[in-house]
Design a protein around this motif. Structure first.
Motif, PDB file in Angstrom:
ATOM      1  N   PHE A 474       0.848  -1.188   0.000  1.00  0.00           N
ATOM      2  CA  PHE A 474       0.000   0.000   0.000  1.00  0.00           C
ATOM      3  C   PHE A 474       0.880   1.233   0.000  1.00  0.00           C
ATOM      4  CE2 PHE A 474      -2.187   3.416   2.356  1.00  0.00           C
ATOM      5  CZ  PHE A 474      -3.278   3.607   1.520  1.00  0.00           C
ATOM      6  N   LEU A 475       0.696   2.084  -1.019  1.00  0.00           N
ATOM      7  CA  LEU A 475       1.426   3.340  -1.141  1.00  0.00           C
ATOM      8  C   LEU A 475       0.463   4.487  -0.880  1.00  0.00           C
ATOM      9  CD1 LEU A 475       4.204   4.592  -1.943  1.00  0.00           C
ATOM     10  CD2 LEU A 475       3.299   4.785  -4.273  1.00  0.00           C
ATOM     11  N   ASP A 476       0.794   5.298   0.110  1.00  0.00           N
ATOM     12  CA  ASP A 476      -0.072   6.400   0.528  1.00  0.00           C
ATOM     13  C   ASP A 476       0.302   7.661  -0.258  1.00  0.00           C
ATOM     14  OD1 ASP A 476      -1.864   8.004   1.835  1.00  0.00           O
ATOM     15  OD2 ASP A 476      -0.646   8.240   3.643  1.00  0.00           O
ATOM     16  N   GLY A 477      -0.126   7.721  -1.509  1.00  0.00           N
ATOM     17  CA  GLY A 477       0.142   8.882  -2.335  1.00  0.00           C
ATOM     18  C   GLY A 477       1.423   8.741  -3.135  1.00  0.00           C
ATOM     19  N   GLU A 478       1.664   9.680  -4.019  1.00  0.00           N
ATOM     20  CA  GLU A 478       2.846   9.636  -4.867  1.00  0.00           C
ATOM     21  C   GLU A 478       4.109   9.869  -4.038  1.00  0.00           C
ATOM     22  OE1 GLU A 478       2.370  12.398  -8.040  1.00  0.00           O
ATOM     23  OE2 GLU A 478       0.889  11.157  -9.089  1.00  0.00           O
ATOM     24  N   TRP A 479       5.232   9.257  -4.511  1.00  0.00           N
ATOM     25  CA  TRP A 479       6.480   9.326  -3.747  1.00  0.00           C
ATOM     26  C   TRP A 479       7.632   9.441  -4.731  1.00  0.00           C
ATOM     27  CZ3 TRP A 479       8.892   4.889  -0.364  1.00  0.00           C
ATOM     28  CH2 TRP A 479       9.793   5.443   0.567  1.00  0.00           C
ATOM     29  N   ASN A 480       8.385  10.517  -4.624  1.00  0.00           N
ATOM     30  CA  ASN A 480       9.545  10.714  -5.485  1.00  0.00           C
ATOM     31  C   ASN A 480      10.709   9.851  -5.016  1.00  0.00           C
ATOM     32  OD1 ASN A 480       8.041  12.656  -6.776  1.00  0.00           O
ATOM     33  ND2 ASN A 480       9.101  14.402  -5.843  1.00  0.00           N
ATOM     34  N   ARG A 481      11.351   9.183  -5.987  1.00  0.00           N
ATOM     35  CA  ARG A 481      12.548   8.397  -5.699  1.00  0.00           C
ATOM     36  C   ARG A 481      13.670   8.900  -6.605  1.00  0.00           C
ATOM     37  NH1 ARG A 481      13.106   6.017  -1.250  1.00  0.00           N
ATOM     38  NH2 ARG A 481      12.462   8.178  -0.899  1.00  0.00           N
ATOM     39  N   TYR A 482      14.862   9.041  -6.030  1.00  0.00           N
ATOM     40  CA  TYR A 482      15.930   9.735  -6.732  1.00  0.00           C
ATOM     41  C   TYR A 482      17.064   8.818  -7.194  1.00  0.00           C
ATOM     42  CZ  TYR A 482      13.399  13.679  -4.840  1.00  0.00           C
ATOM     43  OH  TYR A 482      12.408  14.573  -4.531  1.00  0.00           O
ATOM     44  N   VAL A 483      16.896   7.519  -7.046  1.00  0.00           N
ATOM     45  CA  VAL A 483      17.809   6.538  -7.621  1.00  0.00           C
ATOM     46  C   VAL A 483      16.999   5.681  -8.577  1.00  0.00           C
ATOM     47  CG1 VAL A 483      19.365   4.615  -7.183  1.00  0.00           C
ATOM     48  CG2 VAL A 483      19.263   6.513  -5.559  1.00  0.00           C
ATOM     49  N   TYR A 484      17.418   5.612  -9.829  1.00  0.00           N
ATOM     50  CA  TYR A 484      16.623   4.898 -10.822  1.00  0.00           C
ATOM     51  C   TYR A 484      17.506   4.421 -11.964  1.00  0.00           C
ATOM     52  CZ  TYR A 484      16.842   9.263 -13.545  1.00  0.00           C
ATOM     53  OH  TYR A 484      17.271  10.360 -14.250  1.00  0.00           O
ATOM     54  N   ASP A 485      16.990   3.441 -12.720  1.00  0.00           N
ATOM     55  CA  ASP A 485      17.647   2.967 -13.936  1.00  0.00           C
ATOM     56  C   ASP A 485      17.166   3.795 -15.124  1.00  0.00           C
ATOM     57  OD1 ASP A 485      19.184   0.704 -12.930  1.00  0.00           O
ATOM     58  OD2 ASP A 485      17.242  -0.202 -12.511  1.00  0.00           O
ATOM     59  N   SER A 486      18.007   3.877 -16.115  1.00  0.00           N
ATOM     60  CA  SER A 486      17.662   4.683 -17.292  1.00  0.00           C
ATOM     61  C   SER A 486      16.377   4.210 -17.957  1.00  0.00           C
ATOM     62  CB  SER A 486      18.809   4.644 -18.304  1.00  0.00           C
ATOM     63  OG  SER A 486      19.961   5.258 -17.785  1.00  0.00           O
ATOM     64  N   ASP A 487      16.090   2.897 -17.864  1.00  0.00           N
ATOM     65  CA  ASP A 487      14.898   2.378 -18.542  1.00  0.00           C
ATOM     66  C   ASP A 487      13.680   2.304 -17.626  1.00  0.00           C
ATOM     67  OD1 ASP A 487      15.890   0.388 -16.959  1.00  0.00           O
ATOM     68  OD2 ASP A 487      15.851  -1.181 -18.499  1.00  0.00           O
ATOM     69  N   ASP A 488      13.748   2.822 -16.393  1.00  0.00           N
ATOM     70  CA  ASP A 488      12.566   2.872 -15.536  1.00  0.00           C
ATOM     71  C   ASP A 488      11.552   3.857 -16.124  1.00  0.00           C
ATOM     72  OD1 ASP A 488      13.369   1.006 -13.682  1.00  0.00           O
ATOM     73  OD2 ASP A 488      14.313   2.465 -12.350  1.00  0.00           O
TER      74      ASP A 488
END
Length: 811
Positions: A474-488
């Motif tokens: 369960f995710l309570d709203g949008e959440w920014n994440r700052y580590v990611y793969d180029s193809d995400d």
């Protein structure tokens, strides 16, 4: 310049605090030892006893008239005795101290145990399993790993587990230095031959139990989520023996393909004793002895509670959080008659981890702003009935119930949005942004039958398990994440961060499946040769697959000095439940590993042995992650893993033992993402250890181990600045453009341990000081991206002194 000077002053102050605390611990340990010496003239150590039980390793029958040679280390006094019709002998009125035991019987390989401790007023049971052997061979340990598995299989007895250097209070840390094993010496999780910590197959008294390590994080930093856990559920004296195999095991075992670890919970001893153990994190109480059900019925009970939050406060590590664990283990062995034995195993474990805003405020430069809560209960209840049939057959039936409930949540604090120096209570926070629930219930029956026949040894068995899963995210709203793969996935390719949304991540999964397994294996014994052929049939309900896995083994011992061996087989690894439940589109199959190995073990004499094994594995249908924003996985990966293990063990003289190991591994994986073969995530090209153990006297024991680990694979990435744009908080992001390219720097560490033991009247006192990473050597493996400053933060390494005190009272 001023900022740098302040940081240097803070680091210097922290180092000074740690040095002072280390001195205090060392002085406490020294005071304990000096105090014991002061009371030396008043301490009268009452005699103890040993009960020796000798059995046929193949048929599990007692061996009468086996010769038992008992030698006292301090006086060199020797007693020669023989086992009775029940294969046992009780040796009483022995002075406390160290003894060696050699067991010989015509037609069987002799066994030698160089170090068995007799404790005041206690009758200690020691079991020896002899294998029929035409060639006369002197082994160096009282019990060996299964002869028909890979020659690199290793058995560690109770004393080796509880007093291993770097082991501290955790028996799984004692696996460090085994062939193919790579661990950082700080935590109980480990990887083998390029596979990950969660690829290891764990059994407790032959019951499957993959919850043997506490704080196996579902959420949190990448090093925690991928690390496989921190501390095992076992107190130091609970495990009687551990059999470890890095590959090529029998058809009776499957489900994971990294390694096989079989842990045996100790039986009770013939005489009763109680124990109390204390260290800086908490305490343990226990009972070990007879139980009045039948004449020889025994039980072992252990309960402990460790509060690492209080420990971290003591050593001024205030940003880590508050991990608390509690473990209760009960085992009873009840002989019903000469041919039937009943066993009960109960394990109840609990853990809780909390990291609040007050811990965030103590994080240097606010490197970690996560708010975390995690709680898990894991239980295992098992019953075993072992029946001896005819002259050589053994039938073992097991039923068990396993249940695990885990709830994890993560939030975030924003200390940079308030004026510098503001109290933690004023930090803006967002609690429980994501919550993951993991519920597992398993009911199982296992049956194994072994019998000698004209060809050698026949083994057949069956397993039926019903597993029920209840998982939710369960995710309570949008959440920014700052580590990611180029193809995400990003709605705008120019966006330099990813956004987790409830629509793409929320899920509820309820599954119930029945899995079936059957196997048959025949060992053909032909003089100096043993040939093993096995076939394992499995029905994996969650993968919706049925498959057959062949297994083969060869052993050739042309003389008492050398043994050649080879193994081959197909192994299947079931998908992780968390990956199945992450997205309803994750229809995952089993991973397939084709394994071959060949090697030899050379015995120049009874005091030296050299093991060499080379292996090759073909990996296919590997599960790889596709997109962080949706939790999707697929069986798209394949690869190879090959390498070699070398192990040298030596008894330099009685009481002084040395070991050296070297493992080479080259493991590559093609994720089918366009980059081709890259290094496997947990692969290390080189792992080398050098260990020395010196039993100085009956009271003192000194040990050290140096280990070198080459670095794990590294990533190529781009750091983007101010990704949220004007008017928003300053945030950096890390875009991973290529995974596992190149290697991080290698690292070396030194562990040192001192044990001291003495009896004061009826109480036996054991103290140890175990210093992990004496030189405070740093490792580049564990790094985290600080998205407030745009830098990779390397965890500082420090020497970790562990001190423990154990009191045993026998009557």
């Amino acid at each position: 310049m001023q900022v740098i000077e302040i940081k240097i002053m803070v680091d210097a102050k922290r180092d000074a605090i740690m040095r002072e605390q280390f001195r205090q611990i060392l002085w406490s340990f020294t005071w304990l030892l000096l105090s014991s010496l002061a009371f030396y003239s008043y301490a009268v150590e009452e005699p103890g006893a040993i009960t020796v039980i000798v059995k046929n390793q193949t048929t599990d029958r007692p061996l009468p008239n086996a010769q038992v040679i008992l030698k006292e280390r301090e006086t060199s006094a020797i007693q020669t005795l023989q086992t009775d019709l029940q294969g046992r002998i009780v040796v009483e009125r022995l002075d406390p101290g160290l003894y060696s035991i050699k067991i010989t019987k015509s037609g069987f390989a002799a066994l030698y145990e160089p170090s068995i401790r007799v404790v005041t007023r206690k009758n200690t049971k020691v079991e020896f399993d002899l294998r029929e052997q035409a060639i006369e061979v002197v082994e160096v340990r009282a019990q060996q790993a299964d002869t028909f598995t890979s020659g690199s299989s290793t058995y560690l007895d109770r004393e080796s587990l509880r007093s291993a250097v770097g082991g501290g209070a955790d028996p799984l840390l004692s696996l460090d230095g085994l062939p193919g094993v790579a661990s950082d010496s700080e935590f109980a999780s480990f990887s083998v031959r390029g596979r990950g910590p969660r690829d290891n197959l764990l059994f407790v008294d032959d019951f499957p139990f993959d919850k043997a390590i506490h704080f196996d994080a579902t959420l949190g930093e990448e090093e925690d989520v991928g690390g496989g856990g921190r501390f095992s559920i076992f107190a130091p004296n609970v495990i009687n023996g551990a059999e470890f195999s890095p590959g090529g095991w029998q058809a009776a075992y499957g489900g994971r393909a990294g390694s096989l670890l079989k842990l045996e919970v100790a039986d009770g001893n013939p005489s009763p004793s109680a124990s109390f153990r204390y260290d800086l994190a908490g305490y343990e109480v226990g009972y070990d002895g007879p139980i009045n059900i039948t004449d020889e019925a025994t039980m072992l009970f252990s309960a402990r509670r460790l509060d690492f939050g209080a420990l971290f406060e003591t050593i001024e590590e205030l940003d880590i959080g508050e991990p608390v664990l509690r473990d209760i283990i009960f085992k009873s062995v009840i002989p019903i008659n000469q041919n039937n034995t009943f066993e009960v195993l109960l394990m109840d474990t609990h853990e809780k981890y909390t990291r609040g805003v007050e811990h965030v405020s103590e994080s240097p430069n606010f490197e970690d702003t996560a708010l975390q809560n995690a709680e898990q209960d894991s239980d295992l209840y098992g019953l075993t009935l072992t029946t001896l049939l005819g002259e050589t057959a053994v039938l073992t039936n097991k039923v068990y119930y396993r249940k695990s409930d885990k709830l994890s949540s993560e939030g975030e604090a924003y200390p940079d949005l308030v004026p510098e120096g503001a109290p933690a209570s004023e930090y803006p926070i967002r609690e429980d942004i994501i919550t993951i629930s993991e519920g597992e219930t398993e009911i199982g029956w296992r049956s194994d039958f072994e019998v000698e026949n004209q060809l050698g040894m026949l083994s057949v068995g069956a397993r039926i398990t019903q597993i029920e899963l209840d998982y939710s995210t369960f995710l309570d709203g949008e959440w920014n994440r700052y580590v990611y793969d180029s193809d995400d996935y990003r709605p705008d390719p120019q966006q330099k961060f990813i956004v987790l949304t409830p629509e793409s991540l929320n899920s509820v999964t309820s599954l119930k499946e029945v899995n079936y397994t059957g196997y048959i294996e025949q060992i053909f014994e032909m003089g100096d040769w043993d040939f093993g052929t096995g076939l394992r049939f499995e029905r994996d309900g969650f993968a919706d697959e049925s498959f057959i896995s062949p297994r083969f083994s060869i052993n050739w011992m042309p003389s008492q000095k050398v043994r050649y061996f080879a193994t081959a087989g197909l192994f299947h690894q079931s998908p992780r439940y968390l990956e199945l439940a992450a997205n309803e589109t994750n229809n995952l199959k089993t991973e397939k590993i084709t394994h071959t190995s060949v090697g030899f073990k050379y015995f120049p004499n009874a005091n030296w042995s050299l093991l060499t094994e080379v292996y090759y594995q073909q990996l296919s249908d590997l599960v790889v992650d596709l997109d962080r924003t949706s939790g999707t996985y697929a069986n798209d990966g394949d690869g190879t893993s090959y390498g070699a293990d070398f192990v040298l063990n030596a008894t330099i003289f009685e009481g002084l033992y040395a070991s050296a190991t070297y493992s080479y591994n080259d493991a590559v994986v093609d994720r089918k993402d366009g980059f081709g073969d890259v290094a496997a995530e947990f692969s290390r090209e080189h792992v080398a250890t050098l260990g020395l153990t010196w039993e100085i006297s009956d009271r003192w024991k000194l040990a050290g181990r140096y280990k070198y680990l080459s670095g794990r694979p590294d990533d190529i990435f781009i750091v983007h600045e101010d990704v949220l744009g004007p008017g928003q908080p300053l945030r950096y992001s890390k875009e991973i453009t290529e995974r596992n390219v190149g290697r991080k720097e290698g690292s070396g560490s030194l562990n040192v341990r001192v044990d001291y033991r003495r009896a004061f009247g009826p109480i036996d006192v054991t103290a140890f000081l175990d210093v992990i990473n004496v030189t405070a050597a740093s490792s580049a493996d564990d790094t985290e991206f600080d998205y407030r400053r745009g830098i990779e933060v390397v965890d500082d390494s420090e020497a970790e002194p562990l001190i423990g005190l154990r009191l045993d009272y026998a009557w």
